[in-house]
Each structure stands twice: as C-alpha cells, then as structure tokens.
Scaffold this active site. Structure first.
Site, PDB file in Angstrom:
ATOM      1  N   PHE A 114       0.792  -1.171  -0.164  1.00  0.00           N
ATOM      2  CA  PHE A 114       0.152   0.064  -0.064  1.00  0.00           C
ATOM      3  C   PHE A 114       0.686   1.109  -0.277  1.00  0.00           C
ATOM      4  CE2 PHE A 114      -0.512   2.705   3.770  1.00  0.00           C
ATOM      5  CZ  PHE A 114       0.476   1.973   4.684  1.00  0.00           C
ATOM      6  N   LYS A 115       2.130   1.256   0.318  1.00  0.00           N
ATOM      7  CA  LYS A 115       2.862   2.375   0.391  1.00  0.00           C
ATOM      8  C   LYS A 115       2.949   3.113  -1.119  1.00  0.00           C
ATOM      9  CE  LYS A 115       4.699   1.156   4.516  1.00  0.00           C
ATOM     10  NZ  LYS A 115       3.902   0.081   4.731  1.00  0.00           N
ATOM     11  N   ASP A 116       2.778   2.189  -2.170  1.00  0.00           N
ATOM     12  CA  ASP A 116       2.598   2.909  -3.446  1.00  0.00           C
ATOM     13  C   ASP A 116       1.601   4.012  -3.519  1.00  0.00           C
ATOM     14  OD1 ASP A 116       4.596   1.533  -4.517  1.00  0.00           O
ATOM     15  OD2 ASP A 116       3.235  -0.234  -5.141  1.00  0.00           O
ATOM     16  N   ARG A 146       3.772  12.261   2.813  1.00  0.00           N
ATOM     17  CA  ARG A 146       3.570  10.837   2.624  1.00  0.00           C
ATOM     18  C   ARG A 146       2.015  10.447   3.384  1.00  0.00           C
ATOM     19  NH1 ARG A 146       6.453   6.012   4.122  1.00  0.00           N
ATOM     20  NH2 ARG A 146       4.488   4.366   4.051  1.00  0.00           N
TER      21      ARG A 146
END
Ligand SMILES: *Cc1c(COP(=O)(O)O)cnc(C)c1O
Length: 499
Positions: A111-113, A233
């Site tokens: 999910f960091k994308d 972020r």
C-alpha cells in the site's frame, strides 16, 4: 499552515512541510486546522473517481500548490501505467457487510505505493517553490515495503538522492531483493544489523542533529524524508478512505451518510491516522480498529493508556508491522488532546528516556470514543488465511489477515454489526511463503525457493503473479552494503562523500 506537534517551530506552508520532512527541532508537522469536505459534492462525481477525489482532497491541504500543479501530480501518479486496476484501489466484497480495500495494485505490491507514487511530485514542486539550490537527500527507514516504494518513486528524479536503511535479515526475501536490485543513478540501499526501530530512531536522530545538518548544508545537501513522518506521505492516504466509501455507495452497499468501520493493519500508525483525518473531514465513520501483530504495543496502549516499548521485539510473519515505536501516534495524540503540545513533549520525552509513557484519563477517554485496538498471533494469522481461502475463496496476505482476525474478535466482543472495510495493505504474493504455508501446510514450502512458491501460489489462488515479483530472481543485486546499527550516520557520510 502546518504546525509542530511539540510547539517548537514556526508555522510553515505545505510545500515547506513536505520539503522539511519533519520538524527540524524534533516533532512532526500537522495541519493547523482540518478542512471539511462536502460529501454531497463527492457523491456527484462521475468518471475517474480516484483521480477526482484526489484532486479535491489534496488541494484542501496543499494550499500553496496551484490546482494545475496538483492535477499534474495526480495525473502522473494515478494512472494505468502505475496501477494495474482501473479504480487504483478497488473494494472487494468478502462477505455480507465486510469489504476488502485492495491497496496493493501499484508497482511494488504494497500500500505504500498509494502515497509514494505521488509524493515525489509534491517534493519536486516544493523544491521549485522553496527556491533551493541544494540537492535533497531523502533518508528512509523501512520495515520492508516503504523502501522499495520510495526507491521506485524517487529513482532518477533530478536534484534528489535517496538512501534506504532496512533491517538486515528482518525483511522477507522478496522485499530485500526488490530493494537491492533497484537501479537508478541516485539510489542507495543499506542493510542495518538491527531492527526497524533501530533504523527509524537513527534516521530521526540525524534529522534532529543540527550540527550534522549544517555540515551537510555546507556540502550542498539538505535532508528530507519519505517515511510517514513526512506529511506529504500521509496526506495521499486520506484519499482512499473516501473512494472506498464512495464505491460502496455507488454499488448500493451503503446508503449515503451511513457510518462504517475501518480496520487497519498498523505499524507506524500512518495509515490509520489518515483514516482519522478522513473522519474529521466529514467521512461517515463509526469506529477505527487498529490491528497489530504480536508486537502489540498499540493494543496494550489503547486498552490501558500506558505505551510501553520495553518489551521483546518479535519477528513475525507480518514483518511490515514489526514496530515498537509508532511514530504517527504523536500526531494522533496531538490532535486528540486539542493540540496540547506540552503534554506531547512530556510523553515523547518519557518515551525517549524510559521507553514508556502514560496518558491521562481524559486523553484515554477521547481515544476510546473512536478507536479500538486488537492483535493477532502468527498462528491466528495463518489460520485466518486458510479459513478465508476456504470459505470465501479469497487469498489474504499476512498483514491483511491480521486485520481480518482482529475484526472477527472485535465483532465477537462487541456485537457491532456496522459494515466494515478492511484495508488490505499487501498482495499475497509479497509474503508468498507464509501464505502458501497457511493454505497448504509447511511441507508445501519446504525446500522450495521463493519463486517456485510464487508460481504455486498463483496456480492455487488463480491470481496472476503481481508484476512486482516477476523476474525478480533474474535481476542483479546492485546494493550490498551492510552496516552496524550505530553506523547509520557514518553510512550517510560515506555515501555523500563527507569527511
Ligand atoms: C507499512 C505497512 C503496514 C503498516 O502501515 P503503517 O502506516 O506504518 O501503520 C502494514 N502492512 C503493510 C503490508 C505495510 O507495508
């Protein structure tokens, strides 16, 4: 404007907050006020839901970016070249009233994308606005997934170098190879003989080291962060809480205004905090459920009001959640106490000196009103993968399985039948050995290399192999540096050529 959680810094603009990464004197940036959004306007959106919602939400927070700049960031990040699903983050019905929000359709399968595909554009534009001559050095501490997502997002971006620190032997083989095979002329990857907390603490210390930053500045460098300590972020993660809800409304699963629950597999508390911001902006949310693995420092904190990191660090089969010091909790506490930075200083000071802090009853009550914590053991995680595979025909990764298990426990304990979205943070292919072991038993993985396991998992689940894993075993390993946990600063000096 953005303010520090510790009351120790001037207000800054959005682009400054993105560029600085964290407050230079310690602390994290949060928006001074939380903007509200009109849900009725969102229900009317037709066409590309994710992109349209993204443009509106980002504009509310990045108010020194023009709408054109934001639209440009959105267009470059959320498109068919980067995400293999039209909706970017599709919602899948697991069973009546329970839905899985798949956040792993981006290039690195985690999910960091969702955030790291867009954040480099925020940063590039911020560098333009802040008018700096210096080269930006992004320091990243990763428990496995942020590293690759950040490397992909930032590689070959002019004016930027990126250095990633990951725990040596503390990430999955796929995670390690994804990072160490990264090309690009500005990427550096270092394995640290320590755990994620060691990496994160060292990076945070470098950020707070005024003397070192001065030396860097003299050499033409300034630091920034791609971890969720950077507001840039966290911000994009708010988007999918809205799109998940809007998709459920569109599909007739919930009626507009109906409150739902979210369950979030949690490590650094970034993802779930984005859900809390969504709630404050006006998303109809009943409860947020924070799911942990056996490193259940957050579960204990929500139950007792005592945050105690003095405990054994356990390597689990959900390694991206193996964290004992959860950075974004600081932001949450700052918000939930009504911006009481004196309390935050006290608690974060206690955490630093004793590894522990205790919140007052008023704060605990405020947290209880919205948030529940729970945890799942490694065995429960594997059993959940098997059960869901057999009953629902859906293949979970280990992190998502933790969340599914915690949700089951929550429903049992409370009888709460509120419709629920479970954040799915990784593709099952990323943690293939554990997933295959869960479904077929230990024998199925014994003696097989990772890539044979991937093939087998694909056959079993009927899912195509995630493109992030294809040919990973054929790429050359380009990054081989290993350092001790007290040598992280030195590693930065070596990479940048500073004596
Ligand atoms: C990073 C990560 C998490 C934890 O997310 P936080 O925002 O740090 O709480 C959970 N699952 C996976 C697969 C991750 O990569």
């Amino acid at each position: 404007m953005y303010i520090s959680t510790r009351g120790n810094y001037e207000k800054v603009t959005a682009s400054q907050a993105v560029k600085l990464g964290m407050v230079p004197t310690g602390g994290l940036f949060v928006p001074e006020t939380i903007p509200e959004i009109n849900m009725d306007e969102l229900y009317k959106i037709e066409g590309d839901l994710y992109q349209e919602v993204a443009k509106r939400i980002l504009k509310l927070y990045l108010d020194d970016y023009t709408q054109e700049e934001i639209d440009d960031c959105v267009k470059n990040a959320y498109n068919a070249a980067n995400f293999d699903h039209r909706s970017m983050a599709p919602v899948v019905k697991l069973k009546e009233g329970t839905y899985i929000l798949e956040l792993w359709h981006g290039p690195t399968a985690a999910f960091k994308d969702m955030a790291l595909q867009i954040m480099p554009y925020f940063l590039s534009k911020a560098i333009g606005k802040v008018n700096s001559e210096k080269e930006v050095v992004i320091l990243v501490a990763t428990s496995g997934d942020t590293g690759k997502a950040a490397l992909e997002g930032f590689k070959n971006v002019p004016g930027i170098k990126i250095i990633v620190f990951f725990p040596h032997n503390g990430v999955s083989k796929v995670q390690e190879l994804q990072m160490t095979t990264t090309d690009g002329n500005n990427t550096y990857v270092v394995a640290v003989k320590g755990n994620f907390d060691d990496c994160q603490s060292a990076v945070k210390e470098i950020f707070a080291d005024g003397k070192f930053k001065k030396i860097l500045a003299e050499q033409g460098y300034e630091l920034s962060s791609a971890n969720s300590i950077n507001w840039g972020r966290l911000l994009p993660q708010i988007i999918y809480y809205f799109t998940a809800y809007l998709e459920l409304v569109k599909n007739g699963e919930v009626v507009p205004g109906e409150k739902i629950n979210f369950v979030v597999p949690t490590g650094n508390f970034g993802n779930i905090l984005a859900g809390w911001y969504a709630l404050k902006m006006g998303l109809p949310v009943h409860r947020l459920i924070c799911a942990s693995n056996e490193n259940k420092v957050l579960t204990d904190f929500f139950n007792t009001g005592v945050y105690d990191s003095n405990r054994e660090f356990i390597q689990t089969n959900s390694p991206s959640m193996d964290i004992l010091i959860s950075s974004n909790l600081e932001r949450f506490l700052f918000e939930i106490t009504g911006h009481h930075w004196k309390k935050i200083n006290q608690w974060m000071g206690d955490l630093k000196t004793t590894g522990k802090f205790i919140v007052d009853q008023e704060t605990k009550d405020a947290i209880d009103r919205i948030l529940t914590g729970g945890f799942a053991t490694e065995e429960e995680t594997l059993a959940t993968i098997k059960k869901v595979f057999e009953n629902e025909g859906y293949t979970l990764d280990t992190h998502t399985a933790v969340a599914v298990k915690v949700h089951d426990q929550y429903v049992q304990n409370t009888g709460d039948k509120t419709k629920t979205v479970i954040d799915s943070t990784a593709s099952p292919f990323k943690f293939n050995s554990s997933v295959l072991e869960a479904i077929e038993g230990k024998e199925a993985v014994q003696g097989k290399d990772e890539f044979a396991v991937v093939e087998e998992l694909s056959k079993l689940s009927g899912m195509p192999i995630h493109r992030a894993l294809k040919d990973l075993d054929k790429k050359p390993v380009l990054h081989k540096t290993v350092c001790a946990k007290d040598e992280i600063k030195k590693a930065v000096e070596d990479i940048l050529g500073i004596k």
